[in-house]
Design an enzyme around this catalytic site. Structure first.
Site: not given
Ligand SMILES: *Cc1c(COP(=O)(O)O)cnc(C)c1O
Length: 481
Positions: A80, A132-133, A222, A265
Site C-alpha cells: 500500500y 481533447f474531449t 498534456d 498511450k
Molecule cells: C487519451 C487522452 C487523454 C485521456 O486519457 P485517458 O487515459 O483515456 O483518460 C487526455 N489527453 C489526450 C491528448 C489523450 O489522447
C-alpha cells in the site's frame, strides 16, 4: 532510424520487433458483419470483439507490450505504501523529464480532474492549441472555458504544414492582453489528438512557454501523445535533427511547470499521472490524489502496470521504437492518397483519418457522414474505426444539431500491434469501398442519450444501403471473406 527501402526503391516501414505472443482473430463473413453492425445500432463502440477483425477504434490501452515490460511486471512490489515500484517509476520520470515530484492517477482524465479542480474556477479561461474531449469536460464542469489558439492551418483537413498542432502566438498574446487575469494556466497538447494526431514544433512549444511565463502563469503539457510528437520534431524540424530523443524531451520538459499524461498511450501500459518541478504546485494538488485516486504510491494503478510504464517510458526514448507508429500511419496515408482517397494530410500520429465529407459528399451532414462511413468500413472489412464528426458533438441547448467542423473516420494504429499485411488489407477494403461509395447512405438516431451519445447511442440506416453494400461485395469478391 534510417529509412529502409526495397531494391525497387519502394520505402518500407520495416518492423524492428518480432512477435512473441499472438491473439487469434476471426474474420466473419460480410453477411454477419452487416448483421453485427445492425445489432450494434450502427455504432462501432457497441460492436463485440468477436465480430471484429482489425480493431482500429483507439490507441488507448491497446498497444503491444515488450518482453522487457512483461518481465518487469513480475517484479512489481505490491504494498500500500512505500512500494519499490513507485520509486522505480518516479526515478524514471525524474530521469527523462527532470521533474522532482510525481502524482499518480488511474488514467489521463483523472490527472485532468486533479489539475482542473486545483486551478479552474467559474469564468476561468484555459488557452490551448486544441481541446481533447475529457480535458474540456473537466474544465467546463467547473465553469471554465476552453480557448483554442491553434494556427489556422491546424483545422484544414488537407495541408502540408509539418506542425499543424502549433499555437498561433499572436492569438495567444492577444488573449493574455485582453483576458490575462482569467487565465490560470496554458495547456499544450502534444500530438494534438482531435485534429489528427498533429504535432507542435519544439520552437513553438518553447515560444508558448516563454510567453506564458512572461505573464507569470504556469504551463501545463498534456503529454499523452508525446511519443509521436518527439518523432516528428526529430524528423521534421531542421534545428532538432541532431538532438537525441532524450535531449528533445528534456528541452520540452525544462520549459513546463506541469506534465501530465495518459499511460494508456505514453509508456505502452495503463495508468497516468502528473510530473511537477515545483514543490508549491505539487503540494496544491497532492491532497486530491488519496481522495479520488488511491494512496500516493499507486494512485489507483496496479503496480504491475506501473512497472510496465517505467520500462515503456525508457523505450519511448528509442527512435526505433517510437518511429513504428508514425511510419505505419504514413504508409497507409500515402497509399490511400495514391489511390485518390480523401484523407487528412500530412500523416500524423495516432492513426489514419478518412475525410468522410469528401468520401461520401452525397450524405448530408445531418445524416452523419463520418458515422455512416464507419459502419460501411466495418461491413466492407470487419475493420472498426471511430467516428470523429457530428455524432461526437452534443446538441445545442435548444435541441438543434451542432454540426462538426470536420467529419472524420479515425482508423487508429495501436503501437506495435498490426502487421503490414493487415494494413494492406485495410487499404484494399477501403479502396473497394471508395469504388462503391455511391451505395453508402446516411444514418439517423433511434436512441439518443443526452450526453456522450457517441458512446451509447443507437442509429439505423435511412435506407437499405447496408444490404446493397453486402450484395456488391459478394458480386466482386465471390466466396472470399
Ligand atoms: C487519451 C487522452 C487523454 C485521456 O486519457 P485517458 O487515459 O483515456 O483518460 C487526455 N489527453 C489526450 C491528448 C489523450 O489522447
Amino acid at each position: 532510424m534510417p529509412e529502409i527501402r526495397f531494391y525497387s526503391g519502394e520505402p518500407i516501414p520495416l518492423e524492428l520487433h518480432k512477435v512473441k505472443i499472438v491473439q487469434k482473430l476471426d474474420l466473419v463473413p460480410v453477411e454477419r458483419r452487416a448483421e453485427a453492425m445492425a445489432e450494434a445500432g450502427f455504432n462501432t463502440f457497441l460492436l463485440r470483439n468477436k465480430d471484429i477483425y482489425l480493431d482500429m477504434l483507439t490507441d488507448s490501452g491497446v498497444n503491444a507490450m515488450s518482453d522487457r515490460q512483461l518481465a518487469a511486471m513480475m517484479i512489481a512490489d505490491d504494498s500500500y505504501a512505500g512500494s519499490a515500484t513507485f520509486t522505480r517509476l518516479t526515478d524514471k520520470l525524474t530521469e527523462i523529464f527532470g521533474t522532482e515530484y510525481f502524482l499518480p492517477a488511474h488514467q489521463g482524465r483523472a490527472a485532468e480532474n486533479i489539475i482542473a479542480m486545483t486551478f479552474v474556477e467559474k469564468g476561468s479561461i484555459i488557452p490551448m492549441n486544441y481541446h481533447f474531449t475529457t480535458t474540456k469536460a473537466h474544465i467546463t464542469r467547473l465553469g471554465g472555458y476552453v480557448e483554442e489558439v491553434v494556427i489556422d492551418e491546424g483545422i484544414k483537413v488537407t495541408s502540408d504544414h509539418p506542425f499543424k498542432g502549433n499555437f498561433d502566438l499572436d492569438k495567444l498574446r492577444k488573449l493574455f492582453e485582453e483576458k490575462g487575469d482569467r487565465i490560470p494556466f496554458v495547456r499544450i497538447e502534444a500530438g494534438t489528438n482531435l485534429i489528427g494526431g498533429q504535432p507542435l514544433s519544439l520552437e513553438n512549444i518553447i515560444a508558448v512557454a516563454d510567453m506564458t511565463h512572461s505573464y507569470g502563469k504556469p504551463v501545463v503539457m498534456d503529454a499523452s501523445l508525446l511519443q509521436d510528437n518527439l518523432y516528428f520534431i526529430k524528423t521534421r524540424e531542421e534545428s532538432a535533427k541532431d538532438l537525441s530523443i532524450r535531449e528533445i524531451t528534456r528541452r520540452i520538459a525544462d520549459k513546463m511547470d506541469i506534465i501530465y499524461f495518459s499511460a494508456r498511450k505514453l509508456g505502452f501500459a495503463r495508468g497516468g499521472g502528473i510530473s511537477i518541478h515545483d514543490r508549491e504546485l505539487y503540494l496544491r494538488m497532492r491532497e486530491l490524489v488519496p481522495m479520488f485516486e488511491g494512496f500516493l504510491t499507486y494512485g489507483g494503478m496496479s503496480v504491475r502496470e506501473m512497472e510496465a510504464m517505467a520500462v515503456g517510458l525508457e523505450e519511448t526514448m528509442d527512435m526505433d521504437v517510437i518511429s513504428q507508429g508514425p511510419l505505419f500511419i504514413r504508409y497507409m496515408t500515402d497509399e490511400l492518397i495514391r489511390l485518390g482517397i480523401p484523407v487528412v494530410t500530412p500523416a500524423g500520429g495516432l492513426g489514419c483519418h478518412l475525410d468522410a465529407t469528401r468520401f461520401i459528399p452525397h450524405v448530408r451532414q445531418e445524416e452523419y457522414p463520418a458515422g455512416s462511413l464507419g459502419a460501411a468500413v466495418y461491413i466492407a472489412g470487419g475493420i472498426r474505426g471511430m467516428e470523429r464528426g457530428t455524432i461526437s458533438e452534443q446538441r445545442e441547448e435548444d435541441g438543434s444539431e451542432h454540426l462538426a467542423a470536420v467529419e472524420l473516420l479515425r482508423l487508429a494504429m495501436p503501437r506495435r500491434v498490426f502487421t503490414l499485411s493487415q494494413v494492406k488489407y485495410a487499404i484494399d477494403r477501403i479502396r473497394w469501398l471508395y469504388d462503391h461509395r455511391d451505395l453508402i447512405g446516411g444514418l439517423r438516431f433511434v436512441e439518443e442519450p443526452s450526453s456522450l451519445r457517441f458512446f451509447f447511442g443507437r442509429l439505423e440506416p435511412v435506407s437499405d444501403w447496408p444490404e446493397k453494400l453486402v450484395k456488391a461485395f459478394r458480386e466482386d469478391f465471390g466466396e472470399s471473406l
